[in-house]
Design a protein around this motif. Sequence first.
Motif, mmCIF file in Angstrom:
data_model
loop_
_atom_site.group_PDB
_atom_site.id
_atom_site.type_symbol
_atom_site.label_atom_id
_atom_site.label_comp_id
_atom_site.label_asym_id
_atom_site.label_seq_id
_atom_site.Cartn_x
_atom_site.Cartn_y
_atom_site.Cartn_z
ATOM 1 N N THR A 10 0.966 -1.110 0.093
ATOM 2 C CA THR A 10 -0.107 0.085 -0.055
ATOM 3 C C THR A 10 1.050 1.321 -0.126
ATOM 4 O O THR A 10 0.226 2.376 -0.086
ATOM 5 C CB THR A 10 -0.799 -0.084 1.190
ATOM 6 O OG1 THR A 10 -0.279 -0.221 2.474
ATOM 7 C CG2 THR A 10 -1.803 -1.045 1.105
ATOM 8 N N GLY A 11 2.198 1.328 0.233
ATOM 9 C CA GLY A 11 2.942 2.220 0.053
ATOM 10 C C GLY A 11 4.500 1.833 0.371
ATOM 11 O O GLY A 11 4.609 0.727 0.817
ATOM 12 N N PRO A 12 5.522 2.581 0.227
ATOM 13 C CA PRO A 12 6.758 2.329 0.498
ATOM 14 C C PRO A 12 7.021 1.673 2.091
ATOM 15 O O PRO A 12 6.814 2.169 3.241
ATOM 16 C CB PRO A 12 7.642 3.484 0.584
ATOM 17 C CG PRO A 12 6.986 4.422 -0.233
ATOM 18 C CD PRO A 12 5.303 4.225 -0.004
ATOM 19 N N GLY A 13 7.492 0.391 2.041
ATOM 20 C CA GLY A 13 7.485 -0.270 3.383
ATOM 21 C C GLY A 13 5.982 -0.694 3.873
ATOM 22 O O GLY A 13 6.306 -1.144 5.195
ATOM 23 N N THR A 14 5.010 -0.569 3.280
ATOM 24 C CA THR A 14 3.739 -0.822 3.963
ATOM 25 C C THR A 14 2.906 -2.026 3.331
ATOM 26 O O THR A 14 2.824 -1.836 1.966
ATOM 27 C CB THR A 14 2.812 0.216 3.994
ATOM 28 O OG1 THR A 14 3.786 1.536 4.725
ATOM 29 C CG2 THR A 14 1.516 0.164 4.842
ATOM 30 N N ASP A 43 9.305 -9.804 -3.615
ATOM 31 C CA ASP A 43 8.211 -9.295 -2.809
ATOM 32 C C ASP A 43 8.561 -8.163 -1.701
ATOM 33 O O ASP A 43 8.055 -7.441 -1.505
ATOM 34 C CB ASP A 43 7.500 -10.543 -1.883
ATOM 35 C CG ASP A 43 6.696 -11.481 -2.954
ATOM 36 O OD1 ASP A 43 6.399 -10.774 -3.951
ATOM 37 O OD2 ASP A 43 6.899 -12.700 -2.846
ATOM 38 N N ALA A 44 9.729 -8.546 -1.276
ATOM 39 C CA ALA A 44 10.570 -7.575 -0.401
ATOM 40 C C ALA A 44 10.904 -6.467 -1.016
ATOM 41 O O ALA A 44 10.842 -5.117 -0.522
ATOM 42 C CB ALA A 44 11.697 -8.084 0.539
ATOM 43 N N PHE A 45 11.339 -6.665 -2.343
ATOM 44 C CA PHE A 45 11.680 -5.489 -3.106
ATOM 45 C C PHE A 45 10.665 -4.484 -3.611
ATOM 46 O O PHE A 45 10.459 -3.059 -3.285
ATOM 47 C CB PHE A 45 12.397 -5.711 -4.297
ATOM 48 C CG PHE A 45 12.664 -4.788 -5.395
ATOM 49 C CD1 PHE A 45 13.753 -3.737 -4.970
ATOM 50 C CD2 PHE A 45 12.086 -4.626 -6.619
ATOM 51 C CE1 PHE A 45 13.866 -2.700 -5.905
ATOM 52 C CE2 PHE A 45 12.554 -3.373 -7.503
ATOM 53 C CZ PHE A 45 13.377 -2.673 -7.106
ATOM 54 N N TYR A 46 9.238 -5.109 -3.959
ATOM 55 C CA TYR A 46 8.100 -4.400 -4.187
ATOM 56 C C TYR A 46 7.505 -3.602 -2.934
ATOM 57 O O TYR A 46 7.186 -2.386 -3.052
ATOM 58 C CB TYR A 46 7.079 -5.330 -4.463
ATOM 59 C CG TYR A 46 7.322 -6.018 -5.969
ATOM 60 C CD1 TYR A 46 8.499 -5.687 -6.896
ATOM 61 C CD2 TYR A 46 6.740 -7.245 -6.100
ATOM 62 C CE1 TYR A 46 8.533 -6.293 -8.171
ATOM 63 C CE2 TYR A 46 7.081 -7.932 -7.297
ATOM 64 C CZ TYR A 46 8.027 -7.647 -8.300
ATOM 65 O OH TYR A 46 8.573 -8.399 -9.575
ATOM 66 N N ARG A 55 1.050 0.704 -10.736
ATOM 67 C CA ARG A 55 0.177 0.131 -9.530
ATOM 68 C C ARG A 55 0.856 0.653 -8.309
ATOM 69 O O ARG A 55 0.801 0.093 -7.334
ATOM 70 C CB ARG A 55 0.044 -1.285 -9.526
ATOM 71 C CG ARG A 55 -0.588 -1.727 -11.000
ATOM 72 C CD ARG A 55 -1.229 -3.470 -10.645
ATOM 73 N NE ARG A 55 -2.379 -3.213 -9.736
ATOM 74 C CZ ARG A 55 -3.317 -3.224 -9.851
ATOM 75 N NH1 ARG A 55 -3.868 -2.887 -11.130
ATOM 76 N NH2 ARG A 55 -4.288 -3.285 -8.968
ATOM 77 N N GLN A 56 1.728 1.704 -8.225
ATOM 78 C CA GLN A 56 2.376 2.138 -7.050
ATOM 79 C C GLN A 56 1.513 2.443 -5.766
ATOM 80 O O GLN A 56 0.338 2.955 -5.987
ATOM 81 C CB GLN A 56 2.936 3.502 -7.446
ATOM 82 C CG GLN A 56 4.223 3.748 -6.347
ATOM 83 C CD GLN A 56 5.463 2.983 -6.905
ATOM 84 O OE1 GLN A 56 5.483 2.737 -7.601
ATOM 85 N NE2 GLN A 56 6.196 3.092 -5.967
ATOM 86 N N GLY A 57 1.745 1.679 -4.820
ATOM 87 C CA GLY A 57 0.743 1.969 -3.777
ATOM 88 C C GLY A 57 -0.489 0.992 -3.789
ATOM 89 O O GLY A 57 -1.196 1.081 -2.845
ATOM 90 N N ASP A 58 -0.517 0.200 -4.585
ATOM 91 C CA ASP A 58 -1.644 -0.586 -4.838
ATOM 92 C C ASP A 58 -1.484 -1.904 -5.457
ATOM 93 O O ASP A 58 -1.868 -2.467 -6.444
ATOM 94 C CB ASP A 58 -2.801 0.107 -5.669
ATOM 95 C CG ASP A 58 -4.025 -0.608 -5.516
ATOM 96 O OD1 ASP A 58 -4.383 -1.641 -4.711
ATOM 97 O OD2 ASP A 58 -4.767 -0.545 -6.470
#
Length: 340
Positions: A10-14, A43-46, A55-58
């Motif tokens: 849902t966002g950087p690191g979230t 998955d960790a990179f995304y 789809r940044q943040g989504d």
Amino acid sequence: MSTMQAVYVTGPGTVEVREVARPTAGPADVLLKVRACGICGSDAFYTQIGGIPPRQGDTPLGHEIAGEVVEVGAQVEGFAVGDHVVVNPMVAPTGLIGSGGSSGGLAEYLLIEQARSGGAIVVVPSDLPWEVAALNEPMAVARHAVNRAEPRPGDRAVVFGAGPIGLGALVDLTLRGLEHVVVVDVQSARLEKALALGADAVINSAEEDVVARLLELHGDVPLRPGSPRPGTDIYIDAAGAPAVIATVQRAAKRGARLSVVGVHKKPVELDLGALLSTEISIHLSMGYPTEIFEVTQDLVRAADRYGQIVSDVVPFDRVLDALTLAATPGAADKVVVVLP
């Protein structure tokens, strides 16, 4: 409206588990109940970057998928409710599953659109453990890396990196009847697992000189007088560490083959002048152009060996813990999330 739970960046690191609409199968589709989904380093990179444009943040996560067929569209042939299947996440018409597309495998259900046998999903035996079936996608990555090196019976090989892809390459090489396969890593526990999976020898590069040890194991094939080189035919870089490339340049005999599947995050130096006389072939390996279901039969017949690659099996109700575990360096090797 029926709903299901699915994991999204849902966002950087979230990352969060969302309640979303459960899909239904159209005439050309198959609906899966996801039973297992492996967690990949991507998955960790995304998560770190906050998703994948556009789809940044989504961004739905999960592309290493095994599931059970629960709905079959009227136009679909070759599948029945109750079939156990593995998934090719690359061919979804709405984008790569779990890698920027509209759906992900870290969810309770997954819609396979325009399903056809051998294209998006294939059936696996019902007694194949779900966590092993979920290895199909990463083992296809490993198989492509091996294929790029063009192994032949009687070859001697070395695999750098005893993570899931390196171990998958090890099993693949041994199934093909190579004369001798060595695994190199810096973690003793990983090297012990490599031996259990069939490595003929292991080298801890933090404690031993890799080239000197390969000379002992694979013999001396001098490049020229005074220039000893191991008789190693194949080098597979599943570590993505600059030291691997430096070691191969120092070790390669004439006609050796290097396959690079590990992700190098920084540029590495190649001394092409020094390499010229070796006529080494360097192949880069990404994805699985043909291997996604080629590897399935090996996964089935060597399930006990491949299954040892899985270090942690985590239930879906702890999926956020599983993502944290997989992203923590040294905490786990291969994490697979399972669903009831």
